[in-house]
Design a protein around this motif. Structure first.
Motif, mmCIF file in Angstrom:
data_model
loop_
_atom_site.group_PDB
_atom_site.id
_atom_site.type_symbol
_atom_site.label_atom_id
_atom_site.label_comp_id
_atom_site.label_asym_id
_atom_site.label_seq_id
_atom_site.Cartn_x
_atom_site.Cartn_y
_atom_site.Cartn_z
ATOM 1 N N GLN A 249 34.867 -12.650 -52.872
ATOM 2 C CA GLN A 249 35.319 -13.730 -52.005
ATOM 3 C C GLN A 249 36.846 -13.788 -51.985
ATOM 4 O OE1 GLN A 249 33.416 -17.209 -53.615
ATOM 5 N NE2 GLN A 249 31.362 -16.572 -52.993
ATOM 6 N N HIS A 250 37.383 -14.127 -50.830
ATOM 7 C CA HIS A 250 38.824 -14.239 -50.691
ATOM 8 C C HIS A 250 39.315 -15.533 -51.360
ATOM 9 C CE1 HIS A 250 39.218 -10.759 -48.130
ATOM 10 N NE2 HIS A 250 38.255 -11.219 -47.322
ATOM 11 N N PRO A 251 40.496 -15.502 -51.917
ATOM 12 C CA PRO A 251 41.029 -16.717 -52.551
ATOM 13 C C PRO A 251 41.101 -17.885 -51.574
ATOM 14 C CG PRO A 251 42.353 -14.796 -53.147
ATOM 15 C CD PRO A 251 41.409 -14.347 -52.067
ATOM 16 N N ASP A 252 40.664 -19.035 -52.029
ATOM 17 C CA ASP A 252 40.780 -20.233 -51.199
ATOM 18 C C ASP A 252 41.999 -21.034 -51.651
ATOM 19 O OD1 ASP A 252 40.016 -21.388 -53.585
ATOM 20 O OD2 ASP A 252 38.212 -22.352 -52.809
ATOM 21 N N ALA A 253 42.079 -22.274 -51.221
ATOM 22 C CA ALA A 253 43.283 -23.068 -51.489
ATOM 23 C C ALA A 253 43.527 -23.263 -52.982
ATOM 24 C CB ALA A 253 43.167 -24.427 -50.797
ATOM 25 N N LEU A 254 42.470 -23.537 -53.754
ATOM 26 C CA LEU A 254 42.649 -23.731 -55.194
ATOM 27 C C LEU A 254 43.044 -22.429 -55.866
ATOM 28 C CD1 LEU A 254 42.564 -25.393 -57.757
ATOM 29 C CD2 LEU A 254 40.066 -25.084 -57.821
ATOM 30 N N ASP A 255 42.376 -21.335 -55.498
ATOM 31 C CA ASP A 255 42.739 -20.026 -56.061
ATOM 32 C C ASP A 255 44.196 -19.695 -55.760
ATOM 33 O OD1 ASP A 255 40.078 -19.789 -56.807
ATOM 34 O OD2 ASP A 255 39.541 -18.563 -55.073
ATOM 35 N N MET A 256 44.606 -19.924 -54.533
ATOM 36 C CA MET A 256 45.980 -19.600 -54.145
ATOM 37 C C MET A 256 46.993 -20.436 -54.925
ATOM 38 S SD MET A 256 45.841 -17.090 -52.077
ATOM 39 C CE MET A 256 47.531 -17.101 -51.451
ATOM 40 N N ALA A 257 46.644 -21.677 -55.191
ATOM 41 C CA ALA A 257 47.549 -22.526 -55.966
ATOM 42 C C ALA A 257 47.697 -21.989 -57.384
ATOM 43 C CB ALA A 257 47.022 -23.962 -55.990
ATOM 44 N N VAL A 258 46.601 -21.549 -57.977
ATOM 45 C CA VAL A 258 46.654 -20.983 -59.330
ATOM 46 C C VAL A 258 47.478 -19.698 -59.335
ATOM 47 C CG1 VAL A 258 45.269 -19.948 -61.175
ATOM 48 C CG2 VAL A 258 44.472 -22.023 -60.033
ATOM 49 N N LEU A 259 47.282 -18.846 -58.344
ATOM 50 C CA LEU A 259 48.043 -17.597 -58.264
ATOM 51 C C LEU A 259 49.528 -17.887 -58.097
ATOM 52 C CD1 LEU A 259 45.720 -15.467 -55.921
ATOM 53 C CD2 LEU A 259 45.913 -15.332 -58.412
ATOM 54 N N ALA A 260 49.845 -18.866 -57.259
ATOM 55 C CA ALA A 260 51.254 -19.185 -57.003
ATOM 56 C C ALA A 260 51.936 -19.718 -58.258
ATOM 57 C CB ALA A 260 51.353 -20.194 -55.862
ATOM 58 N N LEU A 261 51.249 -20.564 -58.995
ATOM 59 C CA LEU A 261 51.834 -21.122 -60.211
ATOM 60 C C LEU A 261 52.156 -20.032 -61.234
ATOM 61 C CD1 LEU A 261 49.734 -24.368 -60.792
ATOM 62 C CD2 LEU A 261 52.180 -24.236 -60.373
ATOM 63 N N ASN A 262 51.343 -18.977 -61.222
ATOM 64 C CA ASN A 262 51.530 -17.898 -62.187
ATOM 65 C C ASN A 262 52.319 -16.717 -61.628
ATOM 66 O OD1 ASN A 262 49.883 -18.607 -64.730
ATOM 67 N ND2 ASN A 262 48.505 -19.137 -63.042
ATOM 68 N N LYS A 263 52.737 -16.843 -60.375
ATOM 69 C CA LYS A 263 53.540 -15.806 -59.733
ATOM 70 C C LYS A 263 52.849 -14.441 -59.760
ATOM 71 C CE LYS A 263 57.984 -18.086 -60.659
ATOM 72 N NZ LYS A 263 57.398 -19.355 -61.144
ATOM 73 N N VAL A 264 51.546 -14.447 -59.457
ATOM 74 C CA VAL A 264 50.783 -13.209 -59.340
ATOM 75 C C VAL A 264 50.097 -13.203 -57.980
ATOM 76 C CG1 VAL A 264 50.432 -12.977 -61.825
ATOM 77 C CG2 VAL A 264 48.729 -14.207 -60.448
ATOM 78 N N SER A 265 49.642 -12.033 -57.561
ATOM 79 C CA SER A 265 49.081 -11.927 -56.213
ATOM 80 C C SER A 265 47.562 -11.773 -56.205
ATOM 81 C CB SER A 265 49.713 -10.735 -55.472
ATOM 82 O OG SER A 265 49.540 -9.539 -56.205
ATOM 83 N N THR A 266 46.963 -11.384 -57.317
ATOM 84 C CA THR A 266 45.512 -11.205 -57.360
ATOM 85 C C THR A 266 44.927 -11.889 -58.600
ATOM 86 O OG1 THR A 266 45.623 -9.142 -58.626
ATOM 87 C CG2 THR A 266 45.701 -8.958 -56.219
ATOM 88 N N PRO A 267 43.682 -12.369 -58.497
ATOM 89 C CA PRO A 267 43.060 -13.028 -59.651
ATOM 90 C C PRO A 267 42.974 -12.144 -60.889
ATOM 91 C CG PRO A 267 41.861 -13.582 -57.649
ATOM 92 C CD PRO A 267 42.855 -12.516 -57.269
#
Length: 322
Positions: free
Chosen positions: A194-212
């Motif tokens: 599944q593609h990252p949704d809004a919550l996933d994207m927020a977690v990725l942004a906080l950690n400065k990474v692009s993939t889970p």
């Protein structure tokens, strides 16, 4: 004591500003109170019962930081709290998480004692500060911050605790737990394609990474529990925006925290007051509302969320034992 996670702690005030207009400490015994959390230590000084100074430093929690780091934090704190020419401290009361045994308390006491020569140093679990800061002699204190724990004392003096085992064994409903659940969710969704949704994207942004998948190595790296706990804000922000899974994580946190309270009630037989402190409990209205609703469903209606810093409970404890 678990710490404020969603709002930055107030800036440490210049201790001189807390003294009277002449810059002179009022007469009376000097009492130092310490609230030692996982990421910071908050200190206060009372002279003759009057608050005269406050300061903050890094954590001195003996289970979360090295003895050297704890000692440095305490040195910095006492330097900021007390002028070089201060009269002797008459008593120190320190509330700290991770004080589970007499040996834990003694380790912390040995670090504090050099800063208050000759003064008795009382070390208690930080939940005691929560209850005292709420102005209650009996009842149940709950800390919901970086970690989570509940402690209570009944009219007959019987005590009970639930949780507070640390992030490897528990801390359900805490800031660390909330953030970890968001990371786990992002990884699970990635495994399902599944593609990252809004919550996933927020977690990725906080950690400065692009993939889970990059979160896996980061999670097992040197980033500590305070780092991850601070990211719980992503879940609360997403829930506020209507994200169903984020709301589900917060509801599960509330259920787990309610269970801690009920565990204590089972032992001491006292259904309140319940006094809640810590960053999540004090600064997240969504979690507050869910906790109140769940506790009310269990017949617990005397629920108080602290609006003052837990270290202020030291004054209450000192007055009780004076």
């Amino acid at each position: 004591m678990p710490d404020s996670l969603e709002s930055p702690p107030p800036a440490a005030r210049d201790d001189r500003e807390e003294r009277d207009d002449r810059g002179v400490v009022p007469p009376g015994p000097l009492v130092v109170g310490l609230d030692i959390g996982g990421s910071k230590t908050h200190g206060a000084v009372w002279a003759g019962g009057t608050l005269v100074a406050e300061a903050r430093s890094g954590s001195a929690n003996v289970q979360n930081v090295t003895p050297d780091d704890a000692a440095r934090s305490l040195t910095e704190l006492f330097h900021d709290l007390l002028p070089a020419d201060h009269r002797g401290v008459s008593r120190v009361v320190a509330g700290s998480g991770g004080v589970d045994t007499a040996a834990d308390a003694e380790r912390l006491r040995e670090l504090i004692a050099p800063h208050a020569p000759g003064a008795p140093v009382d070390v208690v679990h930080d939940t005691r500060l929560i209850l005292a800061a709420g102005g209650a002699r009996t009842g149940i204190a709950v800390i919901v911050g970086t970690g989570s724990v509940a402690w209570g004392v009944g009219e007959d003096g019987r005590e009970a605790r639930s949780g507070g085992w640390g992030y490897l064994l528990g801390d359900e409903g805490s800031g660390y737990w909330v953030a970890r659940e968001a990371v786990r969710r992002a990884l699970h969704r990635h495994d399902l394609g599944q593609h990252p949704d809004a919550l996933d994207m927020a977690v990725l942004a906080l950690n400065k990474v692009s993939t889970p998948t990059e979160l896996i190595g980061l999670f097992h790296s040197g980033a500590g529990r305070t780092y991850w706990a601070s990211q719980s804000r992503a879940v609360f922000d997403a829930a506020l925006g209507g994200h169903a899974d984020a709301q589900g994580i917060i509801q599960r946190a509330a259920v787990d925290l309610t269970r801690l309270v009920l565990d204590v009630v089972t032992v001491i037989g006292l259904p309140g007051p319940v006094v809640l402190g810590g960053g999540l409990a004090m600064h997240q209205p969504d979690l507050q509302a869910r906790l109140v609703a769940l506790l009310h469903d269990e017949g617990i209606t005397d629920v108080v969320f602290l609006d003052t810093d837990p270290v202020m409970g030291v004054r209450f404890l000192v007055d009780e034992t004076s």
